[in-house]
Design a protein around this motif. Sequence first.
Motif, PDB file in Angstrom:
ATOM      1  N   ARG A  41      37.535  27.860  34.230  1.00  0.00           N
ATOM      2  CA  ARG A  41      36.356  28.544  33.705  1.00  0.00           C
ATOM      3  C   ARG A  41      35.442  29.023  34.829  1.00  0.00           C
ATOM      4  NH1 ARG A  41      34.343  28.797  28.748  1.00  0.00           N
ATOM      5  NH2 ARG A  41      32.129  29.215  28.429  1.00  0.00           N
ATOM      6  N   MET A  42      35.269  28.179  35.857  1.00  0.00           N
ATOM      7  CA  MET A  42      34.419  28.578  36.990  1.00  0.00           C
ATOM      8  C   MET A  42      35.022  29.772  37.724  1.00  0.00           C
ATOM      9  SD  MET A  42      33.445  24.853  38.587  1.00  0.00           S
ATOM     10  CE  MET A  42      32.594  23.592  37.635  1.00  0.00           C
ATOM     11  N   VAL A  43      36.350  29.757  37.893  1.00  0.00           N
ATOM     12  CA  VAL A  43      37.022  30.870  38.591  1.00  0.00           C
ATOM     13  C   VAL A  43      36.845  32.162  37.810  1.00  0.00           C
ATOM     14  CG1 VAL A  43      39.259  31.772  39.307  1.00  0.00           C
ATOM     15  CG2 VAL A  43      38.679  29.402  39.792  1.00  0.00           C
ATOM     16  N   GLN A  44      36.928  32.106  36.491  1.00  0.00           N
ATOM     17  CA  GLN A  44      36.734  33.302  35.679  1.00  0.00           C
ATOM     18  C   GLN A  44      35.323  33.856  35.827  1.00  0.00           C
ATOM     19  OE1 GLN A  44      37.790  32.298  31.671  1.00  0.00           O
ATOM     20  NE2 GLN A  44      39.969  32.108  32.116  1.00  0.00           N
ATOM     21  N   GLN A  45      34.341  32.988  35.999  1.00  0.00           N
ATOM     22  CA  GLN A  45      32.968  33.452  36.188  1.00  0.00           C
ATOM     23  C   GLN A  45      32.751  34.029  37.578  1.00  0.00           C
ATOM     24  OE1 GLN A  45      30.624  30.007  35.267  1.00  0.00           O
ATOM     25  NE2 GLN A  45      30.794  30.260  33.053  1.00  0.00           N
ATOM     26  N   LEU A  46      33.419  33.466  38.576  1.00  0.00           N
ATOM     27  CA  LEU A  46      33.258  33.929  39.956  1.00  0.00           C
ATOM     28  C   LEU A  46      34.014  35.222  40.226  1.00  0.00           C
ATOM     29  CD1 LEU A  46      33.487  30.687  42.134  1.00  0.00           C
ATOM     30  CD2 LEU A  46      31.611  32.304  42.139  1.00  0.00           C
ATOM     31  N   VAL A  47      35.225  35.328  39.665  1.00  0.00           N
ATOM     32  CA  VAL A  47      36.154  36.399  40.016  1.00  0.00           C
ATOM     33  C   VAL A  47      36.400  37.255  38.784  1.00  0.00           C
ATOM     34  CG1 VAL A  47      38.405  36.936  40.995  1.00  0.00           C
ATOM     35  CG2 VAL A  47      37.229  34.845  41.679  1.00  0.00           C
ATOM     36  N   LYS A  48      36.206  38.557  38.907  1.00  0.00           N
ATOM     37  CA  LYS A  48      36.357  39.448  37.760  1.00  0.00           C
ATOM     38  C   LYS A  48      37.817  39.816  37.522  1.00  0.00           C
ATOM     39  CE  LYS A  48      31.782  41.558  38.091  1.00  0.00           C
ATOM     40  NZ  LYS A  48      31.029  42.823  38.249  1.00  0.00           N
ATOM     41  N   LYS A  49      38.563  40.120  38.591  1.00  0.00           N
ATOM     42  CA  LYS A  49      39.925  40.628  38.428  1.00  0.00           C
ATOM     43  C   LYS A  49      40.895  39.483  38.137  1.00  0.00           C
ATOM     44  CE  LYS A  49      39.246  44.661  41.388  1.00  0.00           C
ATOM     45  NZ  LYS A  49      39.698  45.380  42.587  1.00  0.00           N
ATOM     46  N   ILE A  50      41.741  39.706  37.138  1.00  0.00           N
ATOM     47  CA  ILE A  50      42.670  38.664  36.724  1.00  0.00           C
ATOM     48  C   ILE A  50      43.674  38.361  37.836  1.00  0.00           C
ATOM     49  CG2 ILE A  50      44.519  38.129  35.066  1.00  0.00           C
ATOM     50  CD1 ILE A  50      42.972  39.709  32.997  1.00  0.00           C
ATOM     51  N   GLY A  51      44.119  39.398  38.554  1.00  0.00           N
ATOM     52  CA  GLY A  51      45.072  39.170  39.650  1.00  0.00           C
ATOM     53  C   GLY A  51      44.489  38.274  40.725  1.00  0.00           C
ATOM     54  N   HIS A  52      43.213  38.512  41.080  1.00  0.00           N
ATOM     55  CA  HIS A  52      42.550  37.673  42.085  1.00  0.00           C
ATOM     56  C   HIS A  52      42.349  36.252  41.564  1.00  0.00           C
ATOM     57  CE1 HIS A  52      40.682  41.317  44.385  1.00  0.00           C
ATOM     58  NE2 HIS A  52      41.969  41.183  44.603  1.00  0.00           N
ATOM     59  N   GLN A  53      42.069  36.121  40.251  1.00  0.00           N
ATOM     60  CA  GLN A  53      41.938  34.784  39.667  1.00  0.00           C
ATOM     61  C   GLN A  53      43.232  33.989  39.840  1.00  0.00           C
ATOM     62  OE1 GLN A  53      40.788  35.056  35.570  1.00  0.00           O
ATOM     63  NE2 GLN A  53      38.971  36.310  35.997  1.00  0.00           N
ATOM     64  N   ALA A  54      44.364  34.662  39.524  1.00  0.00           N
ATOM     65  CA  ALA A  54      45.650  33.974  39.614  1.00  0.00           C
ATOM     66  C   ALA A  54      45.969  33.566  41.049  1.00  0.00           C
ATOM     67  CB  ALA A  54      46.761  34.873  39.061  1.00  0.00           C
ATOM     68  N   VAL A  55      45.703  34.474  42.010  1.00  0.00           N
ATOM     69  CA  VAL A  55      46.005  34.181  43.417  1.00  0.00           C
ATOM     70  C   VAL A  55      45.127  33.029  43.917  1.00  0.00           C
ATOM     71  CG1 VAL A  55      45.932  35.105  45.761  1.00  0.00           C
ATOM     72  CG2 VAL A  55      46.799  36.516  43.915  1.00  0.00           C
ATOM     73  N   LEU A  56      43.828  33.056  43.574  1.00  0.00           N
ATOM     74  CA  LEU A  56      42.913  32.008  44.035  1.00  0.00           C
ATOM     75  C   LEU A  56      43.303  30.647  43.464  1.00  0.00           C
ATOM     76  CD1 LEU A  56      40.357  31.305  45.624  1.00  0.00           C
ATOM     77  CD2 LEU A  56      39.028  31.790  43.573  1.00  0.00           C
ATOM     78  N   MET A  57      43.613  30.586  42.167  1.00  0.00           N
ATOM     79  CA  MET A  57      44.018  29.313  41.560  1.00  0.00           C
ATOM     80  C   MET A  57      45.324  28.813  42.156  1.00  0.00           C
ATOM     81  SD  MET A  57      41.702  28.226  39.581  1.00  0.00           S
ATOM     82  CE  MET A  57      42.672  26.872  38.940  1.00  0.00           C
ATOM     83  N   ASP A  58      46.222  29.747  42.470  1.00  0.00           N
ATOM     84  CA  ASP A  58      47.502  29.362  43.084  1.00  0.00           C
ATOM     85  C   ASP A  58      47.273  28.730  44.452  1.00  0.00           C
ATOM     86  OD1 ASP A  58      50.307  29.194  43.384  1.00  0.00           O
ATOM     87  OD2 ASP A  58      50.318  31.041  44.543  1.00  0.00           O
ATOM     88  N   LEU A  59      46.384  29.327  45.258  1.00  0.00           N
ATOM     89  CA  LEU A  59      46.096  28.784  46.592  1.00  0.00           C
ATOM     90  C   LEU A  59      45.446  27.403  46.499  1.00  0.00           C
ATOM     91  CD1 LEU A  59      44.717  32.029  48.280  1.00  0.00           C
ATOM     92  CD2 LEU A  59      46.887  30.914  48.788  1.00  0.00           C
ATOM     93  N   ILE A  60      44.485  27.244  45.561  1.00  0.00           N
ATOM     94  CA  ILE A  60      43.821  25.946  45.402  1.00  0.00           C
ATOM     95  C   ILE A  60      44.811  24.887  44.938  1.00  0.00           C
ATOM     96  CG2 ILE A  60      42.066  24.694  44.087  1.00  0.00           C
ATOM     97  CD1 ILE A  60      40.440  27.294  44.020  1.00  0.00           C
ATOM     98  N   ASN A  61      45.653  25.246  43.961  1.00  0.00           N
ATOM     99  CA  ASN A  61      46.639  24.283  43.439  1.00  0.00           C
ATOM    100  C   ASN A  61      47.649  23.880  44.506  1.00  0.00           C
ATOM    101  OD1 ASN A  61      45.511  24.182  40.889  1.00  0.00           O
ATOM    102  ND2 ASN A  61      46.716  25.899  40.129  1.00  0.00           N
TER     103      ASN A  61
END
Length: 498
Positions: A41-61
Amino acid sequence: MESWSVDQVCNWLRQRNLGELVPKFREEEVSGAALLALNDRMVQQLVKKIGHQAVLMDLINKYQQQKNGLESLTCYCETASPKFPAQKKYLSSRKNEEELIDQRVLKQKKNMKSLFRRYKTLQWTSSYALPDFPYDVKCILAEKKCPDHSIRIRIIEFLQADMTKYLEGSLYPNGQQYNIVVSALLQAYPFLDEDGNGFLLWKRALKDRFKYVRRPIEDDEQVLRNKCKFGHRRGQTRKSLSRQNETKCLDIKEPIYLDGRVMDVHINWLKQEYMKTQRNWKEVANRMNVTIEIRRKMISDKAPLKEILRLFPFLRCPYQLFREFQLLTHMDIYKKTVEILETYSENILSLYVVRNNPINIMLQENLKLHTEEDILKYMKMTAACLLLPDVFGDDSSLFAAVNEEVNVLTPVLKVKNPFNVNSCDFALYIEREELTQLDDCTMALAALVAAFHVFDIPCPKRIHRTLNFVESLVFEMRGSPSLPLLIELAVQQQRCFR
């Protein structure tokens, strides 16, 4: 990473081609500890683009997995060492003992990964639930109407983002997982299964969405490995590939580049060719095909329009604009708009809502001056095109500025003397600057619709119904706004007034 400052987090984002996120991360003061604490939920609020959301969550995970792996390895070593007292007699040093333990741990982790993958697939089959779609998408689906092209794209985007979360950041679902998601969608909304082919169409669209998200990624190990595996090595020769393999063996990390020099050659050629009076259109088409990937990336990254047109000036040419639209949608928009205006022009002009419109009055005055059928047909099609916003109750100033200056930033037509055969003038404007000159109303309507798609510009709400009607006919969608129904209502109104 836990001890990183905000500046270190921002540098880390830039190194992974996520520089667009830096201002927002600075504004929210996201440090290393805060980065690792981010949830979906926090990532969705910080990052608008879905592609960037997926990449950021992948790096954190991935970082969390590496950290957990090291902790489990340390724990295993501490507990496993006293279990093998007999082996210590045969090991010459502590280094050999650690190597043996490492091999056992790696083997165990490998077995656990395969077991986890099987469990995850079983978990999908029993517990997968569709994501919570936005309110407007829910409204369309609640009406049980076939959604238009823009709504379909949004549904696919949400499904792709949801699958990426289920896959813990991976962008490579397997065939069974695609089947599960599409089956869940069609089971919840059976009317999306058009003519029994809906399953294959939605599955193909979902696969294409994952490909689109993976295409610009340059720093994800899994994506790069699969690109290399399946032959995505554009511009590389056998010699460069062998050199790349040598550096891998030597554990030398070289930066990954797009084929920048090759792209520069194509872009410079296009700019030089655009300045010529006699152009090689076949070669232009070929080089526009080659450069479409970098062009789409610039547009999706919201690069300034002037910069895009400076590098790719042929987008100013109407037929290249139509060709770009066809590459994206597989539809000949110019041919479709000709059919739309030829089919609906008489019906539009017969509507009561446009009877006293200045455009219609101007048309009736000019029809008296000509008798040729071709000219009369041209004038009626022009009037029908310009009257479309009034038919659907939209703001006509966002569609065309007739004999006046353009005052809007979104794509709009500028029309001068629309019914004067000798001095009529059509032009497409974006950001209050002329993009291209157009021959007639059909080309103008096609260019207007194509511009929104090609340059990825959101459609204003006050012109949405008009463009939605045109797009629904271009893409031959079901459930499109029914103009014949409007005409029938208008005829009833006329009878009442009589």
